[in-house]
Write a protein that holds these residues in place. Structure first.
Motif, mmCIF file in Angstrom:
data_model
loop_
_atom_site.group_PDB
_atom_site.id
_atom_site.type_symbol
_atom_site.label_atom_id
_atom_site.label_comp_id
_atom_site.label_asym_id
_atom_site.label_seq_id
_atom_site.Cartn_x
_atom_site.Cartn_y
_atom_site.Cartn_z
ATOM 1 N N ALA A 296 5.628 9.936 -0.951
ATOM 2 C CA ALA A 296 5.019 10.535 0.244
ATOM 3 C C ALA A 296 3.901 11.505 -0.157
ATOM 4 O O ALA A 296 2.839 11.547 0.471
ATOM 5 C CB ALA A 296 6.080 11.248 1.070
ATOM 6 N N LEU A 297 4.132 12.258 -1.272
ATOM 7 C CA LEU A 297 3.110 13.201 -1.734
ATOM 8 C C LEU A 297 1.811 12.480 -2.088
ATOM 9 O O LEU A 297 0.718 12.979 -1.866
ATOM 10 C CB LEU A 297 3.619 13.920 -2.992
ATOM 11 C CG LEU A 297 4.417 15.193 -2.767
ATOM 12 C CD1 LEU A 297 4.891 15.740 -4.102
ATOM 13 C CD2 LEU A 297 3.530 16.220 -2.071
ATOM 14 N N CYS B 119 18.759 9.010 -6.825
ATOM 15 C CA CYS B 119 17.520 9.812 -6.777
ATOM 16 C C CYS B 119 16.483 9.191 -5.833
ATOM 17 O O CYS B 119 15.295 9.541 -5.894
ATOM 18 C CB CYS B 119 16.923 9.946 -8.167
ATOM 19 S SG CYS B 119 18.057 10.710 -9.311
ATOM 20 N N ALA B 120 16.930 8.269 -4.963
ATOM 21 C CA ALA B 120 15.970 7.588 -4.072
ATOM 22 C C ALA B 120 15.193 8.602 -3.232
ATOM 23 O O ALA B 120 13.987 8.444 -3.009
ATOM 24 C CB ALA B 120 16.710 6.590 -3.174
ATOM 25 N N GLY B 121 15.895 9.657 -2.781
ATOM 26 C CA GLY B 121 15.240 10.662 -1.938
ATOM 27 C C GLY B 121 14.082 11.335 -2.666
ATOM 28 O O GLY B 121 13.008 11.541 -2.100
ATOM 29 N N LEU B 122 14.298 11.637 -3.974
ATOM 30 C CA LEU B 122 13.260 12.305 -4.769
ATOM 31 C C LEU B 122 12.035 11.409 -4.935
ATOM 32 O O LEU B 122 10.892 11.826 -4.766
ATOM 33 C CB LEU B 122 13.808 12.636 -6.163
ATOM 34 C CG LEU B 122 14.422 14.005 -6.357
ATOM 35 C CD1 LEU B 122 14.918 14.147 -7.787
ATOM 36 C CD2 LEU B 122 13.376 15.082 -6.045
ATOM 37 N N GLU C 187 0.549 0.532 -5.295
ATOM 38 C CA GLU C 187 -0.895 0.787 -5.283
ATOM 39 C C GLU C 187 -1.299 1.918 -6.230
ATOM 40 O O GLU C 187 -2.398 1.920 -6.775
ATOM 41 C CB GLU C 187 -1.265 1.169 -3.843
ATOM 42 C CG GLU C 187 -2.731 1.239 -3.566
ATOM 43 C CD GLU C 187 -2.964 1.513 -2.094
ATOM 44 O OE1 GLU C 187 -2.089 2.120 -1.440
ATOM 45 O OE2 GLU C 187 -4.035 1.120 -1.608
ATOM 46 N N ILE C 188 -0.365 2.879 -6.421
ATOM 47 C CA ILE C 188 -0.691 4.037 -7.266
ATOM 48 C C ILE C 188 -0.181 3.730 -8.679
ATOM 49 O O ILE C 188 1.036 3.733 -8.927
ATOM 50 C CB ILE C 188 -0.001 5.309 -6.725
ATOM 51 C CG1 ILE C 188 -0.274 5.472 -5.223
ATOM 52 C CG2 ILE C 188 -0.404 6.546 -7.521
ATOM 53 C CD1 ILE C 188 -1.596 6.034 -4.835
ATOM 54 N N GLY D 56 0.851 -1.191 0.000
ATOM 55 C CA GLY D 56 0.000 0.000 0.000
ATOM 56 C C GLY D 56 0.884 1.237 0.000
ATOM 57 O O GLY D 56 2.085 1.153 0.266
ATOM 58 N N ASN D 57 0.312 2.392 -0.302
ATOM 59 C CA ASN D 57 1.126 3.606 -0.402
ATOM 60 C C ASN D 57 0.883 4.585 0.747
ATOM 61 O O ASN D 57 1.465 5.654 0.785
ATOM 62 C CB ASN D 57 0.853 4.309 -1.734
ATOM 63 C CG ASN D 57 2.020 5.172 -2.164
ATOM 64 O OD1 ASN D 57 3.120 4.668 -2.323
ATOM 65 N ND2 ASN D 57 1.786 6.475 -2.314
ATOM 66 N N ARG D 58 0.013 4.213 1.709
ATOM 67 C CA ARG D 58 -0.296 5.152 2.792
ATOM 68 C C ARG D 58 0.939 5.446 3.652
ATOM 69 O O ARG D 58 1.133 6.553 4.121
ATOM 70 C CB ARG D 58 -1.420 4.550 3.658
ATOM 71 C CG ARG D 58 -1.760 5.315 4.906
ATOM 72 C CD ARG D 58 -2.343 6.706 4.629
ATOM 73 N NE ARG D 58 -3.521 6.682 3.809
ATOM 74 C CZ ARG D 58 -4.756 6.452 4.235
ATOM 75 N NH1 ARG D 58 -4.972 6.251 5.514
ATOM 76 N NH2 ARG D 58 -5.775 6.453 3.409
ATOM 77 N N MET D 59 1.757 4.401 3.856
ATOM 78 C CA MET D 59 2.968 4.578 4.664
ATOM 79 C C MET D 59 4.166 4.474 3.725
ATOM 80 O O MET D 59 4.753 3.404 3.591
ATOM 81 C CB MET D 59 3.056 3.478 5.727
ATOM 82 C CG MET D 59 1.866 3.410 6.642
ATOM 83 S SD MET D 59 1.787 4.804 7.753
ATOM 84 C CE MET D 59 3.105 4.406 8.872
ATOM 85 N N PRO D 60 4.520 5.551 3.008
ATOM 86 C CA PRO D 60 5.591 5.463 2.010
ATOM 87 C C PRO D 60 6.875 4.924 2.635
ATOM 88 O O PRO D 60 7.203 5.245 3.775
ATOM 89 C CB PRO D 60 5.769 6.903 1.550
ATOM 90 C CG PRO D 60 4.533 7.593 1.931
ATOM 91 C CD PRO D 60 4.012 6.914 3.153
ATOM 92 N N ARG D 61 7.568 4.055 1.875
ATOM 93 C CA ARG D 61 8.759 3.396 2.395
ATOM 94 C C ARG D 61 9.922 4.383 2.547
ATOM 95 O O ARG D 61 9.925 5.455 1.948
ATOM 96 C CB ARG D 61 9.163 2.226 1.480
ATOM 97 C CG ARG D 61 8.058 1.206 1.276
ATOM 98 C CD ARG D 61 7.536 0.660 2.613
ATOM 99 N NE ARG D 61 6.558 -0.395 2.418
ATOM 100 C CZ ARG D 61 5.242 -0.246 2.538
ATOM 101 N NH1 ARG D 61 4.735 0.922 2.844
ATOM 102 N NH2 ARG D 61 4.433 -1.270 2.359
#
Ligand SMILES: NC(=O)c1ccc[n+]([C@@H]2O[C@H](COP(=O)([O-])OP(=O)(O)OC[C@H]3O[C@@H](n4cnc5c(N)ncnc54)[C@H](OP(=O)(O)O)[C@@H]3O)[C@@H](O)[C@H]2O)c1
Length: 385
Positions: A289-290, A280-283, A254-255, A175-180
């Motif tokens: 997260a957005l 670019c992992a941070g980006l 999920e997205i 799921g994407n609610r809690m971004p890794r």
């Protein structure tokens, strides 16, 4: 190299009831510490490079009488690893990304006869651990997260009524609610557009990472999810163990838009315009997260097995679905393994086999405790044509 099935059985020793978690300030490290404190009665040492940050992270859990303490460990400084292992019975490597880490924790654990677990999802890292642990006097569990430890057990269940296993399709749907966090995103990007290995025609075959999308049908609420090939450890081990011609692993976020974006990023790497997107992992993490608000905390892991039974083609699917807290699934195998090691119910030494380390009933109980659902679709006959 010893395959993780060639384990020797010995009488289980009583292990010192202290677990060291390295990388404890990370996304999965924090969850490991919390679950070890709630699921075991062991003392837990949370280790990382920044002790002040660890004290802040675990401020609610520290204090007099607490079973938790913190210590400094930098895996690039062997003396800090040696010092932290003093009095420890089980150590868990949860730092990452594994692609960049040395094997100092394993070396020190073997020298001090401390049971070893890691969450590595890096194929080369796991291969080195397996080679080094062939004659180990302690149990060694590498890749003790979703891949290959959890899917290994699901694959065993899916194929238990088969006479012959021909293929295993392994899949995760986070799921994407809690971004890794950085470690996991960097590890994912290490596969994008780069050569990766799958198991085809009974051997390792190099293909391009984040390619060949294919759907996997999960039970509700996940449903059908398209996934892409990524590099993970253990496909060869599972291929040999089950005698399967083909073993492949796909991940599908999920997205949909983010999946398409990552598969587009693979092209510049294939064309050698960009060497790798890991820097670019941070980006990407910020992008995930957005979009977090559009995601859920549902997570799922699945295995679809094909083979033959009584002369007919058969197919079976086993899935684990977490309707909440799906982001916690990756720590289940390490926590359960630590429990087994601490209570003496895992008497083997050397590399532990990812398909045979927890009984199905035990897995059911540990999933129920966490609110996860295990589903086994009955093996169905398929058209031989
Ligand atoms: N096998 C699987 O199925 C599976 C599933 C999920 C995750 N994983 C892997 O698990 C790893 C951890 O993921 P994550 O999302 O929790 O990463 P994360 O949040 O970025 O955390 C990584 C942690 O490692 C620590 N670290 C990095 N280098 C270190 C070193 N030299 N010495 C000590 N600690 C060090 C970092 O500490 P600092 O804060 O000091 O930088 C950080 O706390 C990743 O490699 C990920 O790919 C595997």
């Amino acid at each position: 190299m010893a395959a993780p099935g060639d384990v020797r059985r010995v009488t289980a020793p009583t292990r010192r009831p202290t677990v060291l978690v390295v990388g404890a300030g990370g996304y999965f490290g924090r969850q490991l510490v919390e679950e070890l404190l709630s699921e075991t009665s062991a003392r837990v040492i949370a280790a990382g490079r920044d002790v002040a940050r660890l004290e802040q992270t675990f401020c609610d859990r520290l204090g007099e009488g607490s079973r938790l303490s913190v210590t400094r460990v930098d895996l690039h400084d062997g003396s800090t690893v040696e010092a932290a292992l003093h009095g420890v019975g089980v150590c868990i490597g949860a730092a990452g990304p594994f692609q960049k880490l040395p094997q100092t924790l394993l070396h020190a654990a073997l020298a001090r006869e401390v049971a070893y677990i890691d969450l590595s999802d890096d194929r080369r890292f796991c291969d080195v651990v397996l080679a080094r642990a062939a004659d180990a006097a302690v149990p060694v569990a590498t890749g003790w997260s979703v891949l290959p430890a959890l899917v290994g057990v699901l694959a065993r269940r899916a194929t238990e009524a088969f006479d012959v296993v021909t293929s295993l399709d392994l899949s995760i749907a986070p799921g994407n609610r809690m971004p890794r966090a950085h470690g996991t995103v960097a590890s994912l990007l290490a596969s994008v557009g780069r050569p990766i290995e799958v198991w085809r025609d009974g051997a390792c075959l190099t293909v391009s990472g984040w390619s060949e999308p294919a759907p996997f049908d999960y039970p509700a609420p996940v449903g059908r999810r398209k996934g892409w090939l990524v590099d993970v450890p253990g496909l060869d081990v599972l291929g040999r163990t089950f005698g399967a011609d083909r073993v492949e692993f796909r991940v599908g976020g999920e997205i949909g838009f983010l999946n398409v974006l990552v598969s587009a990023l693979a092209w510049p790497v294939r064309w050698r315009i960009v060497p790798s997107w890991v820097p670019c992992a941070g980006l990407l993490r910020c992008g995930m997260a957005l979009f977090g608000r559009f995601g859920t905390s549902v997570g799922a892991v699945g295995v679809e097995a094909s083979g033959r039974r009584a002369g007919h083609g058969v197919r079976a699917r086993v899935t684990l679905v977490a309707e909440h807290d799906g982001h916690r699934i990756p720590v289940l195998p390490a926590v359960e393994m630590a429990r087994h090691l601490l209570d003496g119910s895992e008497p083997r030494t050397g590399p532990l086999p990812p398909h045979d380390w927890i009984g199905w009933d035990d897995l059911l109980v540990s999933c129920e405790r966490r609110g996860y659902r295990l589903n086994c679709a009955e093996a169905t006959m398929v058209d031989d044509g």
